[in-house]
Design a protein around this motif. Structure first.
Motif, PDB file in Angstrom:
ATOM      1  N   GLN A  53       0.834  -1.195   0.000  1.00 19.35           N
ATOM      2  CA  GLN A  53       0.000   0.000   0.000  1.00 19.35           C
ATOM      3  C   GLN A  53       0.870   1.247   0.000  1.00 19.35           C
ATOM      4  O   GLN A  53       1.651   1.460   0.901  1.00 19.35           O
ATOM      5  N   ARG A  54       0.732   2.057  -1.052  1.00 22.19           N
ATOM      6  CA  ARG A  54       1.462   3.330  -1.130  1.00 22.19           C
ATOM      7  C   ARG A  54       0.450   4.429  -1.388  1.00 22.19           C
ATOM      8  O   ARG A  54      -0.623   4.177  -1.923  1.00 22.19           O
ATOM      9  N   THR A  55       0.819   5.644  -1.052  1.00 26.81           N
ATOM     10  CA  THR A  55      -0.087   6.760  -1.301  1.00 26.81           C
ATOM     11  C   THR A  55       0.612   7.843  -2.120  1.00 26.81           C
ATOM     12  O   THR A  55       1.824   8.019  -2.048  1.00 26.81           O
ATOM     13  N   VAL A  56      -0.191   8.530  -2.903  1.00 25.78           N
ATOM     14  CA  VAL A  56       0.237   9.685  -3.681  1.00 25.78           C
ATOM     15  C   VAL A  56      -1.033  10.507  -3.919  1.00 25.78           C
ATOM     16  O   VAL A  56      -2.137   9.963  -3.838  1.00 25.78           O
ATOM     17  N   ASP A  57      -0.913  11.771  -4.161  1.00 21.66           N
ATOM     18  CA  ASP A  57      -2.088  12.613  -4.419  1.00 21.66           C
ATOM     19  C   ASP A  57      -2.152  12.916  -5.910  1.00 21.66           C
ATOM     20  O   ASP A  57      -1.708  13.964  -6.353  1.00 21.66           O
ATOM     21  N   PHE A  58      -2.717  11.989  -6.687  1.00 24.39           N
ATOM     22  CA  PHE A  58      -2.816  12.167  -8.140  1.00 24.39           C
ATOM     23  C   PHE A  58      -3.752  13.309  -8.510  1.00 24.39           C
ATOM     24  O   PHE A  58      -3.499  14.039  -9.459  1.00 24.39           O
ATOM     25  N   ASN A  59      -4.871  13.438  -7.804  1.00 22.40           N
ATOM     26  CA  ASN A  59      -5.883  14.410  -8.212  1.00 22.40           C
ATOM     27  C   ASN A  59      -5.743  15.773  -7.540  1.00 22.40           C
ATOM     28  O   ASN A  59      -6.551  16.657  -7.783  1.00 22.40           O
ATOM     29  N   GLY A  60      -4.729  15.955  -6.702  1.00 25.24           N
ATOM     30  CA  GLY A  60      -4.443  17.264  -6.128  1.00 25.24           C
ATOM     31  C   GLY A  60      -5.458  17.772  -5.131  1.00 25.24           C
ATOM     32  O   GLY A  60      -5.518  18.977  -4.873  1.00 25.24           O
ATOM     33  N   ASP A  61      -6.245  16.875  -4.522  1.00 25.34           N
ATOM     34  CA  ASP A  61      -7.257  17.332  -3.562  1.00 25.34           C
ATOM     35  C   ASP A  61      -6.760  17.354  -2.117  1.00 25.34           C
ATOM     36  O   ASP A  61      -7.521  17.635  -1.204  1.00 25.34           O
ATOM     37  N   GLY A  62      -5.468  17.044  -1.923  1.00 27.81           N
ATOM     38  CA  GLY A  62      -4.905  17.037  -0.582  1.00 27.81           C
ATOM     39  C   GLY A  62      -5.154  15.764   0.191  1.00 27.81           C
ATOM     40  O   GLY A  62      -4.714  15.627   1.323  1.00 27.81           O
ATOM     41  N   ILE A  94      -5.568   1.274  -8.241  1.00 23.89           N
ATOM     42  CA  ILE A  94      -5.438   2.629  -7.706  1.00 23.89           C
ATOM     43  C   ILE A  94      -6.829   3.068  -7.292  1.00 23.89           C
ATOM     44  O   ILE A  94      -7.768   3.045  -8.088  1.00 23.89           O
ATOM     45  N   LEU A  95      -6.947   3.439  -6.032  1.00 29.19           N
ATOM     46  CA  LEU A  95      -8.206   3.949  -5.502  1.00 29.19           C
ATOM     47  C   LEU A  95      -8.042   5.443  -5.283  1.00 29.19           C
ATOM     48  O   LEU A  95      -7.170   5.886  -4.533  1.00 29.19           O
ATOM     49  N   MET A  96      -8.874   6.205  -5.966  1.00 26.04           N
ATOM     50  CA  MET A  96      -8.788   7.657  -5.982  1.00 26.04           C
ATOM     51  C   MET A  96      -9.754   8.251  -4.967  1.00 26.04           C
ATOM     52  O   MET A  96     -10.911   7.820  -4.879  1.00 26.04           O
ATOM     53  N   SER A  97      -9.277   9.238  -4.218  1.00 28.07           N
ATOM     54  CA  SER A  97     -10.141   9.914  -3.251  1.00 28.07           C
ATOM     55  C   SER A  97     -11.210  10.714  -3.992  1.00 28.07           C
ATOM     56  O   SER A  97     -10.972  11.257  -5.070  1.00 28.07           O
ATOM     57  N   SER A  98     -12.389  10.730  -3.409  1.00 31.82           N
ATOM     58  CA  SER A  98     -13.490  11.524  -3.966  1.00 31.82           C
ATOM     59  C   SER A  98     -14.356  11.981  -2.802  1.00 31.82           C
ATOM     60  O   SER A  98     -14.127  11.587  -1.660  1.00 31.82           O
ATOM     61  N   SER A  99     -15.344  12.775  -3.076  1.00 30.51           N
ATOM     62  CA  SER A  99     -16.187  13.310  -2.004  1.00 30.51           C
ATOM     63  C   SER A  99     -16.927  12.205  -1.253  1.00 30.51           C
ATOM     64  O   SER A  99     -17.243  12.357  -0.086  1.00 30.51           O
ATOM     65  N   GLY A 100     -17.174  11.077  -1.893  1.00 35.29           N
ATOM     66  CA  GLY A 100     -17.905   9.985  -1.260  1.00 35.29           C
ATOM     67  C   GLY A 100     -17.021   8.870  -0.749  1.00 35.29           C
ATOM     68  O   GLY A 100     -17.512   7.789  -0.464  1.00 35.29           O
ATOM     69  N   TRP A 113       6.038  -0.920 -11.926  1.00 33.51           N
ATOM     70  CA  TRP A 113       5.527   0.451 -11.953  1.00 33.51           C
ATOM     71  C   TRP A 113       6.448   1.331 -11.117  1.00 33.51           C
ATOM     72  O   TRP A 113       7.196   0.868 -10.269  1.00 33.51           O
ATOM     73  N   SER A 114       6.380   2.617 -11.417  1.00 39.10           N
ATOM     74  CA  SER A 114       7.109   3.614 -10.639  1.00 39.10           C
ATOM     75  C   SER A 114       6.367   4.934 -10.775  1.00 39.10           C
ATOM     76  O   SER A 114       5.422   5.057 -11.558  1.00 39.10           O
ATOM     77  N   LEU A 115       6.800   5.899  -9.992  1.00 40.24           N
ATOM     78  CA  LEU A 115       6.209   7.232 -10.052  1.00 40.24           C
ATOM     79  C   LEU A 115       7.261   8.218 -10.526  1.00 40.24           C
ATOM     80  O   LEU A 115       8.434   8.098 -10.180  1.00 40.24           O
ATOM     81  N   ALA A 116       6.836   9.175 -11.323  1.00 41.27           N
ATOM     82  CA  ALA A 116       7.713  10.244 -11.801  1.00 41.27           C
ATOM     83  C   ALA A 116       6.944  11.563 -11.666  1.00 41.27           C
ATOM     84  O   ALA A 116       5.757  11.568 -11.351  1.00 41.27           O
ATOM     85  N   GLN A 117       7.630  12.651 -11.894  1.00 47.34           N
ATOM     86  CA  GLN A 117       7.000  13.976 -11.853  1.00 47.34           C
ATOM     87  C   GLN A 117       7.191  14.650 -13.208  1.00 47.34           C
ATOM     88  O   GLN A 117       8.280  14.608 -13.768  1.00 47.34           O
ATOM     89  N   THR A 118       6.124  15.239 -13.717  1.00 48.83           N
ATOM     90  CA  THR A 118       6.191  16.020 -14.949  1.00 48.83           C
ATOM     91  C   THR A 118       5.293  17.233 -14.769  1.00 48.83           C
ATOM     92  O   THR A 118       4.105  17.080 -14.509  1.00 48.83           O
ATOM     93  N   GLY A 119       5.863  18.399 -14.887  1.00 55.31           N
ATOM     94  CA  GLY A 119       5.069  19.630 -14.765  1.00 55.31           C
ATOM     95  C   GLY A 119       4.326  19.731 -13.452  1.00 55.31           C
ATOM     96  O   GLY A 119       3.197  20.209 -13.431  1.00 55.31           O
ATOM     97  N   GLY A 120       4.912  19.253 -12.369  1.00 58.42           N
ATOM     98  CA  GLY A 120       4.277  19.316 -11.060  1.00 58.42           C
ATOM     99  C   GLY A 120       3.220  18.254 -10.823  1.00 58.42           C
ATOM    100  O   GLY A 120       2.576  18.253  -9.782  1.00 58.42           O
ATOM    101  N   LYS A 121       3.011  17.360 -11.777  1.00 51.83           N
ATOM    102  CA  LYS A 121       2.023  16.292 -11.629  1.00 51.83           C
ATOM    103  C   LYS A 121       2.723  14.959 -11.441  1.00 51.83           C
ATOM    104  O   LYS A 121       3.780  14.714 -12.013  1.00 51.83           O
ATOM    105  N   VAL A 123       3.218  11.212 -12.255  1.00 49.75           N
ATOM    106  CA  VAL A 123       3.029  10.379 -13.441  1.00 49.75           C
ATOM    107  C   VAL A 123       3.235   8.927 -13.030  1.00 49.75           C
ATOM    108  O   VAL A 123       4.212   8.596 -12.363  1.00 49.75           O
ATOM    109  N   LEU A 124       2.317   8.078 -13.433  1.00 54.06           N
ATOM    110  CA  LEU A 124       2.415   6.648 -13.189  1.00 54.06           C
ATOM    111  C   LEU A 124       3.104   6.018 -14.393  1.00 54.06           C
ATOM    112  O   LEU A 124       2.612   6.123 -15.512  1.00 54.06           O
TER     113      LEU A 124
END
Length: 158
Positions: A53-62, A94-100, A113-121, A123-124
């Motif tokens: 289990q790893r976490t990252v904020d893909f959608n930028g909602d904090g 990948i389970l994405m946070s949402s209002s519900g 798989w790995s994570l990278a950064q492009t333009g502040g986002k 990237v999977l």
């Protein structure tokens, strides 16, 4: 009598720093459900390595979005040590946070798989079986995905 002193010390610590200091962080219900399903598949005897289990904020909602890497789980004592892996790789959800709560935003087999950064986002970066890219299985390929606000889409090359 020594055990009473230990208990008093623990209770004093909890009172001073709050009971949460002794508690484990809560896992969202959706993550607990996936772990329970894996345990059921394993006949109740599953282990989870720290990398499951790893976490990252893909959608930028904090809020954390969860990557669940099934290659980091194992059935203990069964015929198959990991029924979630095969020649196409292992399941990655990948389970994405949402209002519900959390919803599945990605779920497929990956060879790595790995994570990278492009333009502040975030990237999977996925390593896939060749059949995922219209090739022979042994001719693997790589895909870079970024969250567009609704789903994962192809990211530009660096």
């Amino acid at each position: 009598m020594g055990s009473w002193r230990s208990l008093a010390l623990v209770l004093s610590f909890a009172a001073q720093f709050g009971a949460g200091a002794l508690a484990q962080p809560a896992v969202p219900a959706e993550i607990a459900k996936v772990r329970a399903e894996i345990r059921d598949t394993c006949g109740g005897r599953a282990t989870f390595k720290p990398g499951f289990q790893r976490t990252v904020d893909f959608n930028g909602d904090g809020q954390p979005d969860y990557l669940l890497d099934y290659s980091q789980s194992e059935c203990v004592g069964g015929m198959s040590t990991n029924p979630f892996c095969g020649s196409a790789g292992c399941t990655l959800d990948i389970l994405m946070s949402s209002s519900g709560g959390y919803r599945q935003a990605y779920g497929s087999n990956v060879q790595g798989w790995s994570l990278a950064q492009t333009g502040g986002k975030s990237v999977l970066v996925l390593s896939l079986h060749g059949s995922a890219c219209g090739r022979s299985g042994h001719m693997g390929c790589q895909r870079r995905l970024v969250w567009n606000g609704d789903k994962f889409v192809a990211a530009g090359r660096r």
